[in-house]
Motif scaffolding. Structure first.
Motif, PDB file in Angstrom:
ATOM      1  N   PHE A   1      -4.832  13.159  -4.296  1.00  0.00           N
ATOM      2  CA  PHE A   1      -5.218  14.065  -5.370  1.00  0.00           C
ATOM      3  C   PHE A   1      -3.967  14.605  -6.042  1.00  0.00           C
ATOM      4  N   GLY A   2      -4.059  14.903  -7.331  1.00  0.00           N
ATOM      5  CA  GLY A   2      -2.971  15.563  -8.014  1.00  0.00           C
ATOM      6  C   GLY A   2      -2.266  14.732  -9.054  1.00  0.00           C
ATOM      7  N   GLY A   3      -2.679  13.503  -9.252  1.00  0.00           N
ATOM      8  CA  GLY A   3      -2.095  12.709 -10.331  1.00  0.00           C
ATOM      9  C   GLY A   3      -0.933  11.843  -9.905  1.00  0.00           C
ATOM     10  N   GLY A   4      -0.162  11.444 -10.917  1.00  0.00           N
ATOM     11  CA  GLY A   4       0.859  10.419 -10.817  1.00  0.00           C
ATOM     12  C   GLY A   4       1.837  10.500  -9.673  1.00  0.00           C
ATOM     13  N   TYR A   5       2.627  11.559  -9.620  1.00  0.00           N
ATOM     14  CA  TYR A   5       3.705  11.593  -8.642  1.00  0.00           C
ATOM     15  C   TYR A   5       3.225  11.762  -7.212  1.00  0.00           C
ATOM     16  N   THR A   6       2.001  12.235  -7.008  1.00  0.00           N
ATOM     17  CA  THR A   6       1.507  12.369  -5.640  1.00  0.00           C
ATOM     18  C   THR A   6       1.189  11.008  -5.030  1.00  0.00           C
ATOM     19  N   ILE A   7       1.002  10.003  -5.868  1.00  0.00           N
ATOM     20  CA  ILE A   7       0.701   8.670  -5.362  1.00  0.00           C
ATOM     21  C   ILE A   7       1.967   7.930  -4.917  1.00  0.00           C
ATOM     22  N   VAL A   8       3.127   8.354  -5.425  1.00  0.00           N
ATOM     23  CA  VAL A   8       4.382   7.640  -5.164  1.00  0.00           C
ATOM     24  C   VAL A   8       4.723   7.559  -3.675  1.00  0.00           C
ATOM     25  N   PRO A   9       4.728   8.681  -2.924  1.00  0.00           N
ATOM     26  CA  PRO A   9       5.087   8.550  -1.514  1.00  0.00           C
ATOM     27  C   PRO A   9       4.092   7.715  -0.716  1.00  0.00           C
ATOM     28  N   VAL A  10       2.821   7.764  -1.109  1.00  0.00           N
ATOM     29  CA  VAL A  10       1.808   6.983  -0.399  1.00  0.00           C
ATOM     30  C   VAL A  10       2.009   5.488  -0.664  1.00  0.00           C
ATOM     31  N   MET A  11       2.251   5.126  -1.941  1.00  0.00           N
ATOM     32  CA  MET A  11       2.510   3.716  -2.270  1.00  0.00           C
ATOM     33  C   MET A  11       3.787   3.230  -1.587  1.00  0.00           C
ATOM     34  N   LYS A  12       4.806   4.061  -1.587  1.00  0.00           N
ATOM     35  CA  LYS A  12       6.066   3.698  -0.935  1.00  0.00           C
ATOM     36  C   LYS A  12       5.841   3.463   0.552  1.00  0.00           C
ATOM     37  N   ASP A  13       5.068   4.353   1.179  1.00  0.00           N
ATOM     38  CA  ASP A  13       4.777   4.206   2.600  1.00  0.00           C
ATOM     39  C   ASP A  13       3.991   2.924   2.874  1.00  0.00           C
ATOM     40  N   GLU A  14       2.961   2.664   2.062  1.00  0.00           N
ATOM     41  CA  GLU A  14       2.102   1.490   2.287  1.00  0.00           C
ATOM     42  C   GLU A  14       2.810   0.169   1.997  1.00  0.00           C
TER      43      GLU A  14
ATOM     44  N   ILE B   1      -0.462  20.022  -3.440  1.00  0.00           N
ATOM     45  CA  ILE B   1       0.004  19.073  -4.454  1.00  0.00           C
ATOM     46  C   ILE B   1       1.393  19.466  -4.953  1.00  0.00           C
ATOM     47  N   ALA B   2       1.624  20.762  -5.139  1.00  0.00           N
ATOM     48  CA  ALA B   2       2.952  21.226  -5.575  1.00  0.00           C
ATOM     49  C   ALA B   2       4.010  20.847  -4.542  1.00  0.00           C
ATOM     50  N   ALA B   3       3.700  21.014  -3.257  1.00  0.00           N
ATOM     51  CA  ALA B   3       4.653  20.653  -2.200  1.00  0.00           C
ATOM     52  C   ALA B   3       4.916  19.148  -2.192  1.00  0.00           C
ATOM     53  N   ILE B   4       3.882  18.348  -2.393  1.00  0.00           N
ATOM     54  CA  ILE B   4       4.054  16.894  -2.437  1.00  0.00           C
ATOM     55  C   ILE B   4       4.929  16.507  -3.619  1.00  0.00           C
ATOM     56  N   LEU B   5       4.717  17.145  -4.762  1.00  0.00           N
ATOM     57  CA  LEU B   5       5.531  16.847  -5.948  1.00  0.00           C
ATOM     58  C   LEU B   5       7.000  17.190  -5.723  1.00  0.00           C
ATOM     59  N   VAL B   6       7.271  18.313  -5.074  1.00  0.00           N
ATOM     60  CA  VAL B   6       8.658  18.686  -4.769  1.00  0.00           C
ATOM     61  C   VAL B   6       9.276  17.657  -3.830  1.00  0.00           C
ATOM     62  N   TRP B   7       8.550  17.289  -2.777  1.00  0.00           N
ATOM     63  CA  TRP B   7       9.062  16.306  -1.820  1.00  0.00           C
ATOM     64  C   TRP B   7       9.309  14.956  -2.498  1.00  0.00           C
ATOM     65  N   THR B   8       8.389  14.518  -3.339  1.00  0.00           N
ATOM     66  CA  THR B   8       8.536  13.256  -4.055  1.00  0.00           C
ATOM     67  C   THR B   8       9.747  13.289  -4.967  1.00  0.00           C
ATOM     68  N   SER B   9       9.934  14.403  -5.667  1.00  0.00           N
ATOM     69  CA  SER B   9      11.094  14.530  -6.557  1.00  0.00           C
ATOM     70  C   SER B   9      12.400  14.445  -5.776  1.00  0.00           C
ATOM     71  N   ILE B  10      12.467  15.137  -4.647  1.00  0.00           N
ATOM     72  CA  ILE B  10      13.673  15.094  -3.817  1.00  0.00           C
ATOM     73  C   ILE B  10      13.921  13.677  -3.315  1.00  0.00           C
ATOM     74  N   ASP B  11      12.868  13.000  -2.869  1.00  0.00           N
ATOM     75  CA  ASP B  11      13.004  11.636  -2.372  1.00  0.00           C
ATOM     76  C   ASP B  11      13.475  10.682  -3.471  1.00  0.00           C
ATOM     77  N   MET B  12      12.910  10.835  -4.684  1.00  0.00           N
ATOM     78  CA  MET B  12      13.319   9.970  -5.798  1.00  0.00           C
ATOM     79  C   MET B  12      14.762  10.244  -6.210  1.00  0.00           C
ATOM     80  N   ILE B  13      15.171  11.515  -6.195  1.00  0.00           N
ATOM     81  CA  ILE B  13      16.558  11.853  -6.524  1.00  0.00           C
ATOM     82  C   ILE B  13      17.496  11.244  -5.495  1.00  0.00           C
ATOM     83  N   ARG B  14      17.158  11.376  -4.215  1.00  0.00           N
ATOM     84  CA  ARG B  14      17.980  10.798  -3.152  1.00  0.00           C
ATOM     85  C   ARG B  14      18.108   9.283  -3.322  1.00  0.00           C
ATOM     86  N   GLN B  15      17.000   8.625  -3.649  1.00  0.00           N
ATOM     87  CA  GLN B  15      17.009   7.179  -3.842  1.00  0.00           C
ATOM     88  C   GLN B  15      17.837   6.788  -5.070  1.00  0.00           C
TER      89      GLN B  15
END
Length: 193
Positions: free
Chosen positions: A26-39, A126-140
């Protein structure tokens, strides 16, 4: 492109994975990124983490829902046109079902205290997931070319939030800059070998 051996997945498995991802994210675009990356990157080694970041960047720059755009690109990456079509259908089905159900019961949902409380709680998650995703994408993004990537990120932030330049113009300029810079770097490094 990464030359290491990748695993394979059937069209049916891919369809079911996208259906599962879209059903529980739930929560739109960026919340799907960590799940897709994991899968697809971590569990199954189908798409490298660098390729996943590239897919997300391309999906974000295109029109429409980022989640659907990510599904189209990942499906295409794994199984071509048929993969893109099936990934799109699998990603759209849960949203269509949920929206249809909500539309039938809108009044009951909109006035129900427990539904409102659940939605408010989901907003925080969702806000926490977005922050985590942003940090992960910046690190990458900073992993390969830390200085140029940091300069581009800071410049884009300043241009957007301080100078108020249109986001489309920022994306166009940074895209052209990245293309020219990395083309020159690859050309220069190719000439050294």
């Amino acid at each position: 492109m990464n030359k290491e051996k990748k695993d394979t997945i059937s069209l049916r498995q891919m369809f079911l994975i996208f259906l599962k991802i879209s059903s529980f994210t739930f929560g739109g675009g960026y919340t799907i990124v960590p799940v897709m990356k994991d899968e697809f990157s971590i569990k199954r080694n189908l798409i490298s983490e660098d390729e996943m970041i590239d897919l997300v960047a391309i999906a974000n720059s295109g029109p429409g829902s980022m989640a659907i755009n990510c599904a189209i690109l990942a499906g295409y990456r794994m199984h071509g046109i048929i993969g893109a079509i099936l990934a799109t259908i699998a990603s759209a089905i849960p949203s269509l079902v949920i929206i249809t159900l909500i539309s039938y019961f809108y009044r009951a949902f909109s006035e129900n205290y427990y539904v409102q409380a659940a939605l408010t709680g989901m907003g925080g998650i969702i806000a926490a997931i977005l922050v985590w995703t942003s940090i992960d994408m910046i690190r990458q993004a900073l992993k390969n070319n830390i200085y140029i990537s940091a300069i581009i990120m800071v410049s884009a932030f300043v241009a957007s939030y301080i100078v108020n330049i249109n986001t489309g113009i920022i994306m166009l300029v940074t895209g052209i800059f990245g293309f020219v810079y990395y083309s020159l770097v690859e050309k220069y490094e190719g000439g050294k070998n």
